[in-house]
Each structure stands twice: as structure tokens, then as C-alpha cells.
Design an enzyme around this catalytic site. Structure first.
Site, mmCIF file in Angstrom:
data_model
loop_
_atom_site.group_PDB
_atom_site.id
_atom_site.type_symbol
_atom_site.label_atom_id
_atom_site.label_comp_id
_atom_site.label_asym_id
_atom_site.label_seq_id
_atom_site.Cartn_x
_atom_site.Cartn_y
_atom_site.Cartn_z
ATOM 1 N N CYS A 1 -12.539 -6.143 -2.606
ATOM 2 C CA CYS A 1 -12.377 -4.712 -2.908
ATOM 3 C C CYS A 1 -13.738 -4.035 -2.825
ATOM 4 O O CYS A 1 -14.527 -4.064 -3.777
ATOM 5 C CB CYS A 1 -11.760 -4.547 -4.298
ATOM 6 S SG CYS A 1 -11.442 -2.823 -4.745
ATOM 7 N N ASP A 2 -14.032 -3.434 -1.682
ATOM 8 C CA ASP A 2 -15.343 -2.817 -1.447
ATOM 9 C C ASP A 2 -15.787 -1.863 -2.565
ATOM 10 O O ASP A 2 -16.938 -1.913 -2.982
ATOM 11 C CB ASP A 2 -15.347 -2.054 -0.116
ATOM 12 C CG ASP A 2 -15.224 -2.983 1.073
ATOM 13 O OD1 ASP A 2 -15.879 -4.025 1.075
ATOM 14 O OD2 ASP A 2 -14.463 -2.647 1.999
ATOM 15 N N PRO A 3 -14.906 -0.939 -3.007
ATOM 16 C CA PRO A 3 -15.397 0.073 -3.939
ATOM 17 C C PRO A 3 -15.530 -0.391 -5.391
ATOM 18 O O PRO A 3 -15.789 0.441 -6.262
ATOM 19 C CB PRO A 3 -14.370 1.202 -3.802
ATOM 20 C CG PRO A 3 -13.130 0.545 -3.364
ATOM 21 C CD PRO A 3 -13.553 -0.615 -2.507
ATOM 22 N N HIS B 1 -21.772 -7.845 -0.466
ATOM 23 C CA HIS B 1 -20.494 -8.333 -0.974
ATOM 24 C C HIS B 1 -20.557 -9.864 -1.034
ATOM 25 O O HIS B 1 -21.276 -10.489 -0.260
ATOM 26 C CB HIS B 1 -19.337 -7.902 -0.074
ATOM 27 C CG HIS B 1 -19.162 -6.423 0.025
ATOM 28 N ND1 HIS B 1 -19.985 -5.627 0.801
ATOM 29 C CD2 HIS B 1 -18.279 -5.577 -0.555
ATOM 30 C CE1 HIS B 1 -19.603 -4.358 0.698
ATOM 31 N NE2 HIS B 1 -18.570 -4.305 -0.125
#
Length: 785
Positions: free
Chosen positions: A470-472, A403
């Protein structure tokens, strides 16, 4: 259905069926337990990785706490059966597993305890749970009272399932030498090296009784038989069978056959928890299992929780908000900063934001967190995906996915710490890094800002890799080209914040450099991401811009609008176009959604966010973390009513209809409420029931610095309240730098700006300086009508 005690320390739910998943949680630095009104429980402890001592009835994969957790008959829980020996009638407390209609039900969630009062068949059962400040053990008190005018013969059966502990080795038996049922297991493994890792794990679980029982069961099947949990076969007999479990699913059930005279009460005390060996079990028993031990534990734990009382008390026209802000919001902030979500490798963004909240509660904890975080900075100035907090800890799960946002949170969270403490000396601390390099905190933050400026494409937009905040959003940039609209404007904001710190530290050249960098980044955002009425969410690896008008799903995202306001990328004219679009497309009765409309199927150039169920989690829910960023930005431009509307909707209630729809007590803010309000109104607003969320530090900050307008700077306390237009006055008690401020804030017709008076004199610039610790100051604040 739901009420608060007068002092605000407890909420009481009066129905086991109205909010069936509603619950509370207790924690210390080694354990956490979340328990529902009906008795189901999820508990874990650290050794040093998260582990369980009460398991599901099947082999469990290790996962995070799950949103909207489904409960089932054999889910781990804490229950007590009561049988009338004369009639054979049966009920259970709190409600499961028998689910008999009760004459009275009170589920009482306190800041430092959880309890129930149940009445049925003329018998009252009072259950109370407390935990210690350091050890991993549950302390349960069970009081049984005869409410009838005749003597009663009853049996009381505490039922605490251990669950399926191990496919390798598990057993349980009554241990008269320890006074309880002890289960033992071997944590499964395959690799030889794991034997040595597991060698000292606490693979025993115990249920200890202060009062010797009449009988017991240690095997689940012997207890349950063919009757099922609602009518266990074992309870049809005069006594339990005194079974053991030999590579069979273990359980802890004990029986107390007793006679009660009219109004007579019996109290039973139990301990439930994990241990390494018998020596540890015996020590825990000696320490806690007595009337005096329970009383001391309850007192000590209440004092421990009181350390997180925070720095703000308010009196407003909304007493429900007062209760939440004064009692429950700082508690949830304290939990996050106290235990770092009970993980050994918190995500860097979570670690920094959770500890930002500690700036208002225990600033020394926040200070230490900054030092720990920057000590793990990469050699190129980037921050890692997770912060390692224990020897031997490794980056796991989501922290193994690259990330790009973690550097952003350094200045953004430091800003709150410096405002609260004025501790600019932190910046001069030298920190030796994990790679052997040594820099001051100031230098490490500057290196992180330099990395942010370097991590951009030829257009000047920030790379997203396999996710930002936003990880996804994991497939926008996995080929190495995709960029994040949010990260671009967030980078500009981080640079602006850091430039202000540079200027304070007398480094004007650096301040100018970072402000120039912020302008370049903002200009790039406007050139490539502005879509006419809002900013796009990003541009994919294949150069497709998304989060724009032509998208049928994921058309408008909240974060790029929020952070463009904070960064200055959005002009006043742009803001005037953005805010009505947010209102019309994203506002719901349960809050502002993260984006709209939600995705209904996989979009392969965006990622797994589009595969989550529409309106759940990051796929267009009211994701409170994003919503509170929006609140922060709205207060920054004095959009007071909009800010308060979004803020208030994060707290369940106050109507009964709202409580039922959300299904949650107003004792914490969850990470999300369901979105898809227009697509699926039946489920919209439903709480995730997850109290782990970066939201709460920002909510506390928004109440303190935004609504109350009480923000520190290097010289003192700035006072710029932003009350919603329908409030005429509030009273505030603010603890700040060792002093206490008693502040009366009122709308006044004869002022055009904020006027602050102290001892009859108007304070220049609405700022209080020369603050002396341990002193109390009474201020009168007038704000325009």
C-alpha cells in the site's frame, strides 16, 4: 442498453448517456489509446518515456492515467461533425461535442477494434478505429450513408484537436505534399542538457487524409469562433477558412462537401499520430493510408491480440462470466505483460505480478521478466523499488520512495510460473547483476528471502519504511521504527513458498531454515498484532497499533487477514473469527473493501492514504487487487462460496442497474470500485475506469487454479475443482504444457472426494502425469454434492 455479440468478441453499448465514461482501449508495445463511448480519448506513446500527440487545451503536468477521469468539452478526442447543407442542421459522432439526441447509437468495443454506428437526420455514420502492431498511428475509417429516399447534400467534418502542444513553439498548417494537417512544436525545457535529450523527440503530430478535402482549418480559434464546440462558427460558412496556426492552438479539421443518392455510402480514411519529421510522415502515409493498408492492419492487429487468448475456456451456468473469462480477462492480462503499463520503470511489485499473468499466456515472457528483475537486485539482497527497462531510464515518482515489500513478490509470483511450466531449470540460470556480482536465480531468490528476514525489528515484525504494498501508507514508518502487519505475514508466506522450492531442489537444510523463519515471523505476528478477532495493519513509529477494534476509522484491513491465512499465522479458530468480521464490516454489493471504515481526515502517523477521498482509491474502496488476494486465500482453505462471491463482484453486471452504478463495460477489471457504501451509497460501486491493475493476473490465476482447480506441479496437472455450491457442472478447455485438456466437471452423489477418469480409468491422486505436447485429453471429473 448493453449486449455482447454471439462470439463474445465485442460488447455493444446502445446509449451515449447511460454510461458516459464507459470506453475501451487498444495498445501495442509503443502506444495505447483509451477512448470513451462519447469520443473522448487519452493516448500516449513511448519515445522511450511516455508522451502525447494530442494534448489538453492547457499545459499539462506529466502524470499517470487518472482515476475517474473527468471529461470536458475541450478534452482531447476524435469527433466528426455532419451538417445538412439544405437545412443547416448539425450533429456529431460519436456524440460529443454537439450532443444532439440520436435516432440510433451503437458503441462497439472489440478485442482488436473500436467502432460506432450513429444515425440521425436520415444519415448513418460508421466510425472504426484500429491501430498497427508496431507503429504509433491511429487508423480511422468514416463511412457516411444516406438512409432516406431522396438525394442529400451534406458536409462531413472530422475534428481531431491537437491541443496546446508547447509554450515555447507550436504551429500547424495544411501540407498538400503530405495530404494532411501537420502540427509542429518544441517540447519545453530549461536545462541545456535537456536540449540533447529532446533533440530527437517526435514533436510533430499529423492528421492525414486519403481523399483530398474541400477545405480545412488548422487553428482552433478560427474553427470554433464564438459558437463554441457545440456550434462552431466555422461550420456556419459554406467552407472552412483554410487557416493556419502560428504560435496558436492547432487543430485538424477538414471538410467534405458531398451529395449522396438514396442508400449511397462514402468512405473516408484518415491517419492520426506523432512523427519526428516529414520523412516519417510520408512513410507512414505510404504504408497505411489505403483500403488495402487498412485491411492488412486490421488483420495483423487481430492476430497480434489473438496471441493473448490465454489457456482457459469455460462453460458455466453464468454466461456473463464465461464471456469475461474466455475473451476479456486474458486480454487484460496480456496487455499488462506485453507493455508493462507503458512505462520504462515499472514498480517491482507490479512488474513481477503483471508478468505472473504471462505464465498462462506467454510463459517465455514471464521467464525473461524474472531474469531482468533479479539482475537489478541490490548488493544486500533487497530488490529495487522499480525495474529499469530502457537504456537511460531512471527511477521516477513513486519509485523514489522507499518501500519494503518488493522481495516478497519473487517467490509468490514464481510459484505460479513453476506450477504452469515446470521450468525449474530457470533456477540454475546464472545472472550477472547491475553491481557486477553473479549468482544463480536460486541464489538471488535466497538472498532476497534473507533480506526479508533481516528487515525486521526487535519484536520480529517487518519494517514498513515509507510504504509496503500500500504505497500511501507513507507515514507509518518514515522515522525508521514503524512496522507493517501485512508485510510481516506476507514475509512468512513468501518464506514458506520459497522453502517448498528449496525442498524440490534437494536443499532440505535451506527449506528447514526458511520454514523456521516463517514460524518465527508468524509467532511474532500473533504476539504483537492479533487483536482478538483480526490482525492489526501495523504499528507506527510512535508504537501505536492501528487497524484494531478501538479505531473509529481504518478499524479492519483486508490484507493482514488474507495473508495470515496464506502464511499459516491464522489458526482455524482465528480464521473462524476473522471471516465473519470481514463479511459484516467489509462486504458490499460491489465487492470487499480494502479496509473499513474509510478515513475522513488526515491521520499523520498513517499517511496520505487517509487524505484520499473516503471510499476512493486506497482509502477504503473496493480495491480489487486486495480483494483478489483475499480470493486466493479463500480458495486455499476451500471457502468456495465466499471466494466466488468476491470474485464475481469484480466483474460489472449482469443487471442493468449494476452496469449503470459502476459506469463501466464488462471488458476489464478496474483497479477499484468506490467504497464508503454506508457513508456515500450514491457513489458506491463507481468504477475508476483504470485498467492498469495488478488484480488481473491474480483473477486469472484464481479462475484457473482456484475455481477450476487445474494447477500444475513438477509431475503434471493436479485437478481439484472448487465450484460454488449453487453450480452442479462446468466444462473446461485447458491448455497446459503444450497439450489440450477437455474436462467435464460434475457434482455426483456417490463420491466423497474428487475423482478423475481418463479413458475409463481413475487417475491416482486426481493428477494427470506423462503429458505429451500436441495431444488432446478428455477427462471426466466427479466432485462431491
Amino acid at each position: 442498453m448493453l449486449r455482447s455479440t454471439e462470439d463474445g468478441d465485442h460488447y455493444e453499448l446502445l446509449s451515449p448517456t447511460a454510461l458516459p465514461k464507459a470506453g475501451g482501449f487498444l495498445w501495442n508495445q509503443k502506444m495505447m489509446i483509451q477512448i470513451t463511448c462519447r469520443g473522448y480519448a487519452t493516448a500516449q506513446f513511448m519515445q522511450p518515456e511516455p508522451s502525447k500527440y494530442a494534448h489538453a487545451p492547457n499545459l499539462e503536468a506529466k502524470t499517470f492515467m487518472q482515476p475517474e477521469q473527468n471529461y470536458y468539452a475541450h478534452h482531447p478526442g476524435r469527433f466528426v461533425y455532419v451538417k445538412d447543407e439544405e437545412t443547416g442542421q448539425l450533429f456529431s459522432a460519436p456524440y460529443e461535442p454537439v450532443k444532439a439526441p440520436l435516432d440510433r447509437f451503437v458503441f462497439s468495443v472489440g478485442k482488436s477494434d473500436v467502432g460506432w454506428t450513429i444515425e440521425h437526420l436520415g444519415i448513418r455514420v460508421d466510425l472504426t478505429l484500429v491501430i498497427p502492431t508496431h507503429d504509433v498511428v491511429e487508423l480511422w475509417s468514416v463511412k457516411v450513408t444516406n438512409l432516406t429516399a431522396r438525394p442529400r447534400r451534406i458536409s462531413v467534418y472530422p475534428y481531431f484537436p491537437f491541443g496546446y502542444m508547447s509554450w515555447m513553439n507550436q504551429e500547424a498548417e495544411w501540407r498538400p505534399d503530405l495530404g494532411g494537417i501537420v502540427s509542429s512544436s518544441i517540447t519545453p525545457y530549461q536545462k541545456a542538457a535537456d536540449y540533447f535529450k529532446n533533440k530527437f523527440l517526435k514533436d510533430k503530430s499529423y492528421f492525414l487524409c486519403e481523399t483530398p478535402p474541400t477545405s480545412w482549418e488548422a487553428m482552433q480559434q478560427a474553427f470554433e469562433g464564438d459558437g463554441g464546440l457545440h456550434a462552431p462558427s466555422s461550420l456556419q460558412q459554406p467552407e472552412l477558412s483554410r487557416s493556419d496556426a502560428r504560435y496558436e492552438t492547432p487543430v485538424a479539421v477538414v471538410q467534405y462537401r458531398t451529395e449522396l443518392k438514396t442508400d449511397e455510402q462514402r468512405e473516408y480514411r484518415f491517419l492520426f499520430g506523432p512523427a519526428y519529421d516529414d520523412v516519417e510522415i510520408r512513410a507512414i502515409r505510404d504504408k497505411y493510408l489505403s483500403k488495402e493498408g487498412f485491411a492488412q492492419t486490421a488483420s495483423d492487429y487481430a492476430a497480434y491480440i489473438a496471441k493473448g487468448r490465454g489457456c482457459l475456456q469455460i462453460e458455466t451456468p453464468d454466461k456473463h462470466v464465461d464471456n469475461f473469462v474466455n475473451n476479456w480477462l486474458p486480454r487484460q492480462c496480456y496487455y499488462h505483460g506485453d507493455v508493462n503499463r507503458l512505462t520504462t520503470d515499472p514498480q517491482t511489485r507490479n512488474y513481477l505480478q503483471d508478468n505472473m499473468g504471462m505464465s498462462y499466456i506467454k510463459p517465455e515472457v514471464a521467464r525473461k521478466a524474472f531474469l531482468i528483475a533479479v539482475s537489478q537486485q541490490e548488493e544486500n539482497g533487497a530488490m529495487p523499488d522499480g525495474i529499469l527497462l530502457a537504456e537511460g531510464a531512471e527511477l521516477k515518482y513513486i519509485n523514489q520512495i522507499p518501500h519494503t515489500d518488493h522481495c516478497i513478490w519473487l517467490p509468490v509470483t514464481l510459484e505460479a510460473y513453476l506450477s504452469e511450466t515446470g521450468d525449474y531449470a530457470l533456477l540454475k540460470e546464472e545472472v550477472k547483476g547491475m553491481h557486477g556480482d553473479t549468482y544463480t536465480v536460486f541464489e538471488r531468490f535466497s538472498r532476497a528471502m534473507d533480506w526479508l528476514l533481516s528487515a525486521r525489528d526487535e519484536r520480529g515484525l517487518s519494517y514498513i519504511a515509507q510504504g509496503d504494498w500500500c504505497d500511501p501508507l507513507n507515514m507509518v514508518g518514515y522515522k525508521g521504527k514503524g512496522v507493517s502487519g501485512w508485510q510481516t505475514v506476507a514475509t512468512a508466506f513468501a518464506l514458506k513458498v520459497w522453502a517448498d522450492v528449496c525442498e524440490h531442489e534437494g536443499k532440505a537444510d535451506l527449506a528447514a531454515q526458511y520454514r523456521a523463519g516463517a514460524k518465527i515471523v508468524n509467532d511474532a505476528a500473533n504476539e504483537h498484532l492479533w487483536d482478538g478477532d483480526w490482525f492489526a495493519r501495523g504499528i507506527t513509529d510512535d508504537n501505536v497499533t492501528f487497524g484494531i477494534k478501538k479505531d473509529n476509522e481504518g478499524r479492519i484491513w483486508l490484507n493482514p487477514q488474507t495473508w495470515s491465512i496464506l502464511s499459516g499465522a491464522a489458526s482455524k479458530e482465528q480464521i473462524a473469527r476473522m471471516l465473519p468480521e470481514v463479511d459484516s464490516q467489509m462486504s458490499t454489493p460491489y465487492g470487499t473493501v480494502m479496509f473499513a471504515p474509510p478515513y475522513s481526515s488526515m491521520r499523520e502517523d498513517v499517511g496520505r492514504v487517509t487524505q484520499k477521498y473516503p471510499g476512493s482509491a486506497e482509502n477504503g474502496s473496493v480495491y480489487n487487487h486486495a480483494a483478489v488476494f483475499y480470493v486466493h486465500s479463500l480458495y486455499s482453505i476451500s471457502e468456495t462460496d465466499r471466494a466466488y462471491d468476491v470474485l464475481r463482484k469484480m466483474i460489472p453486471g449482469p443487471s442493468e442497474e449494476d452496469y449503470v452504478q459502476r459506469g463501466q463495460l464488462p471488458i476489464y477489471i478496474p483497479n477499484y470500485y468506490r467504497g464508503a457504501y454506508h457513508q456515500y451509497p450514491r457513489t458506491a460501486g463507481r468504477s475508476s475506469q483504470l485498467f492498469n491493475t495488478g488484480t488481473v493476473s491474480w483473477v486469472y490465476r484464481s479462475f484457473i487454479e482456484g475455481l477450476c482447480g487445474l494447477r500444475g506441479d513438477a509431475e503434471g496437472l493436479c485437478i481439484q475443482p472448487q465450484l460454488p455450491s449453487f453450480w452442479d457442472a462446468i466444462k473446461v478447455t485447458r491448455l497446459f504444457r503444450g497439450a489440450t485438456f477437455l474436462i467435464d466437471i460434475r457434482r455426483t452423489a456417490n463420491v466423497t472426494e474428487v475423482v478423475v477418469e481418463y479413458e475409463g480409468k481413475v487417475l491416482p491422486g486426481a493428477r494427470f502425469t506423462d503429458i505429451q505436447p500436441d495431444k488432446t485429453y478428455e477427462l471426466s471429473v466427479s466432485i462431491p454434492k
